[in-house]
Design an enzyme around this catalytic site. Structure first.
Site, PDB file in Angstrom:
ATOM      1  N   ASP A   1      41.778  41.219  42.145  1.00  0.00           N
ATOM      2  CA  ASP A   1      42.733  42.288  42.485  1.00  0.00           C
ATOM      3  C   ASP A   1      44.114  41.988  41.901  1.00  0.00           C
ATOM      4  O   ASP A   1      44.796  42.883  41.392  1.00  0.00           O
ATOM      5  CB  ASP A   1      42.848  42.440  44.010  1.00  0.00           C
ATOM      6  CG  ASP A   1      41.657  43.184  44.597  1.00  0.00           C
ATOM      7  OD1 ASP A   1      40.782  43.600  43.815  1.00  0.00           O
ATOM      8  OD2 ASP A   1      41.603  43.344  45.827  1.00  0.00           O
TER       9      ASP A   1
ATOM     10  N   GLU B   1      37.678  48.280  36.250  1.00  0.00           N
ATOM     11  CA  GLU B   1      38.647  47.455  35.504  1.00  0.00           C
ATOM     12  C   GLU B   1      38.905  48.106  34.152  1.00  0.00           C
ATOM     13  O   GLU B   1      39.130  47.447  33.155  1.00  0.00           O
ATOM     14  CB  GLU B   1      38.160  46.005  35.353  1.00  0.00           C
ATOM     15  CG  GLU B   1      36.668  45.813  35.412  1.00  0.00           C
ATOM     16  CD  GLU B   1      35.934  46.172  34.149  1.00  0.00           C
ATOM     17  OE1 GLU B   1      35.432  47.320  34.098  1.00  0.00           O
ATOM     18  OE2 GLU B   1      35.843  45.341  33.228  1.00  0.00           O
TER      19      GLU B   1
HETATM   20  P1  GH3 Z   1      33.186  43.097  29.834  1.00  0.00           P
HETATM   21  O1  GH3 Z   1      33.997  42.059  29.159  1.00  0.00           O
HETATM   22  O2  GH3 Z   1      32.006  43.482  29.031  1.00  0.00           O
HETATM   23  O3  GH3 Z   1      33.983  44.297  30.190  1.00  0.00           O
HETATM   24  O4  GH3 Z   1      32.612  42.468  31.149  1.00  0.00           O
HETATM   25  P2  GH3 Z   1      33.151  42.633  32.634  1.00  0.00           P
HETATM   26  O5  GH3 Z   1      32.681  41.466  33.425  1.00  0.00           O
HETATM   27  O6  GH3 Z   1      34.613  42.857  32.597  1.00  0.00           O
HETATM   28  O7  GH3 Z   1      32.481  43.991  33.081  1.00  0.00           O
HETATM   29  P3  GH3 Z   1      31.461  44.336  34.212  1.00  0.00           P
HETATM   30  O8  GH3 Z   1      31.315  45.817  34.159  1.00  0.00           O
HETATM   31  O9  GH3 Z   1      30.217  43.499  34.105  1.00  0.00           O
HETATM   32  O10 GH3 Z   1      32.162  43.927  35.553  1.00  0.00           O
HETATM   33  C1  GH3 Z   1      33.228  44.628  36.085  1.00  0.00           C
HETATM   34  C2  GH3 Z   1      33.508  44.053  37.441  1.00  0.00           C
HETATM   35  O11 GH3 Z   1      34.704  44.630  37.990  1.00  0.00           O
HETATM   36  C3  GH3 Z   1      32.429  44.348  38.445  1.00  0.00           C
HETATM   37  C4  GH3 Z   1      33.160  44.836  39.680  1.00  0.00           C
HETATM   38  O12 GH3 Z   1      32.738  44.163  40.825  1.00  0.00           O
HETATM   39  C5  GH3 Z   1      34.597  44.498  39.393  1.00  0.00           C
HETATM   40  N1  GH3 Z   1      35.535  45.387  40.047  1.00  0.00           N
HETATM   41  C6  GH3 Z   1      35.595  46.742  40.004  1.00  0.00           C
HETATM   42  N2  GH3 Z   1      36.610  47.199  40.750  1.00  0.00           N
HETATM   43  C7  GH3 Z   1      37.226  46.116  41.289  1.00  0.00           C
HETATM   44  C8  GH3 Z   1      38.352  45.950  42.159  1.00  0.00           C
HETATM   45  O13 GH3 Z   1      39.017  46.902  42.600  1.00  0.00           O
HETATM   46  N3  GH3 Z   1      38.713  44.687  42.489  1.00  0.00           N
HETATM   47  C9  GH3 Z   1      38.006  43.586  42.025  1.00  0.00           C
HETATM   48  N4  GH3 Z   1      38.431  42.388  42.377  1.00  0.00           N
HETATM   49  N5  GH3 Z   1      36.928  43.727  41.223  1.00  0.00           N
HETATM   50  C10 GH3 Z   1      36.546  44.968  40.857  1.00  0.00           C
HETATM   51 MG    MG Z   2      35.381  44.596  31.627  1.00  0.00          MG
HETATM   52 MG    MG Z   3      34.105  47.961  32.581  1.00  0.00          MG
END
Ligand code: GH3
Ligand code: MG
Ligand code: MG
Length: 325
Positions: free
Chosen positions: A194, A220
């Site tokens: 976060d 993200e």
């Molecule tokens: P890439 O480099 O290919 O983009 O890999 P990545 O790990 O960034 O992408 P992936 O889509 O595998 O993971 C995104 C993660 O973001 C999974 C999800 O749990 C996390 N996420 C989404 N929203 C939030 C949030 O509001 N807070 C937090 N801490 N994590 C979040």
């Molecule tokens: Mg990502």
């Molecule tokens: Mg993503």
């Protein structure tokens, strides 16, 4: 409270003014309706006004009518002062937009409580405006990053595209995605994730102008809407944003970590008939290529990204086509 008095009778005006000052109010005292109207239509006008009905220039009832036509969010509170006692006069004054009505001669205590009641109503208006504003913000902003939410940034893009139709001003879009964000969450915890999201948002905000748009598009992933951007300009902006994120490590609870983003950029100049869906689709395809190229880089949309739309609903081709003009 700031109170405007407009009364052409000098004695009554001075008595009223002294009374209001004694009760702790700031007073603007005038003898002419036209002058009062000049002040009332300016920004920062007094919150309350006590108007004599009969005045040269413009009478109190006419001022009430005009004030009510103003598009101010907080309506000034108007007390009409008059020697007229008939109920049909009262109806006329209230219908014109007065909030209250005091018959001369009046008891000081009576005016005091009426001003008090007006103050209460003004405060309620201010509170309800603040609640309205908070709700509007909640509906259009993401609470973690403070950025526009997905719907709001898409609406902004749609507005920019409509403007493009009228003024021929090109629109640039950038999709930016944090690299290996899942790994940040898994290694340092969700709270650290976060903190990274908020820091990335704030660094990107620092790179755009006030009239440009930045929103949280998904978990993200961020969408930037830049006005007056051809392909080259949007690519340069994306590179600047990438550097703003990766140049310094980010603070998380207990330390700092390096964070990078990948970006896909596109401009409406690259599409023959740019639509919201198509622009985002080509920026997304470019982002996909940035990930595929090893992350922490910018890719500008290319012909293959544009053409992908015809072949599949979700652009996945890693092909590197020749740059679009
Ligand atoms: P890439 O480099 O290919 O983009 O890999 P990545 O790990 O960034 O992408 P992936 O889509 O595998 O993971 C995104 C993660 O973001 C999974 C999800 O749990 C996390 N996420 C989404 N929203 C939030 C949030 O509001 N807070 C937090 N801490 N994590 C979040
Ligand atoms: Mg990502
Ligand atoms: Mg993503």
């Amino acid at each position: 409270m700031r109170i405007l008095i407009a009364d052409d009778d000098g004695v009554s005006r001075r008595v009223l003014e002294a009374m209001l000052r004694k009760w702790g109010h700031e007073v603007v005292a005038l003898s002419d309706g036209q002058q009062a109207w000049q002040i009332l239509k300016e920004p920062g006008a007094p919150d309350m006004m006590i108007l004599d009905w009969m005045m040269p220039g413009m009478d109190g009832v006419e001022i009430c009518r005009k004030v009510r036509e103003l598009a101010n969010e907080i309506r000034p509170y108007i007390i009409l002062l008059t020697a007229r006692q008939h109920s049909k006069d009262l109806v006329k004054g209230i219908m014109a937009g007065a909030d209250d009505y005091v018959i001369k001669p009046f008891e000081a205590e009576e005016l005091k409580v009426r001003i008090h009641a007006g103050e209460r109503i003004l405060n309620l208006q201010i509170e309800s405006l603040a609640v309205k504003e908070a709700l509007r913000r909640q509906a259009t902003h993401d609470s973690l990053t403070g950025l526009l939410n997905r719907q709001a940034i898409l609406e902004m893009l749609q507005r920019e595209l409509s403007r493009l139709g009228r003024t021929d001003t090109p629109v640039g879009v950038i999709l930016a995605d944090i690299d290996h964000f899942k790994c940040i969450n898994d290694t340092y915890g969700h709270q650290a994730g976060d903190a990274v999201l908020a820091d990335v948002a704030s660094r990107m905000s620092g790179e755009i102008r006030p009239y440009e748009g930045l929103g949280r598009y998904g978990g993200e992933e961020f969408l930037l809407v830049l006005s007056n951007c051809d392909a080259r300009v949007v690519q340069t902006a994306a590179e600047r944003i990438r550097l703003a994120v990766c140049t310094h490590e980010m603070g998380i609870p207990g330390g700092t970590i390096p964070v990078t983003i990948s970006l896909g950029a596109a401009s409406s100049t690259q599409l023959q008939q740019p639509t919201l869906e198509h622009l985002i689709q080509v920026a997304d395809a470019a982002l996909y290529r940035a990930k595929d190229a090893g992350r922490n880089c910018v890719k500008l949309a290319v012909e293959a990204d544009v053409d992908n739309r015809q072949s599949c609903a979700c652009p996945v081709s890693p092909a590197v086509g020749k740059p679009l003009s």
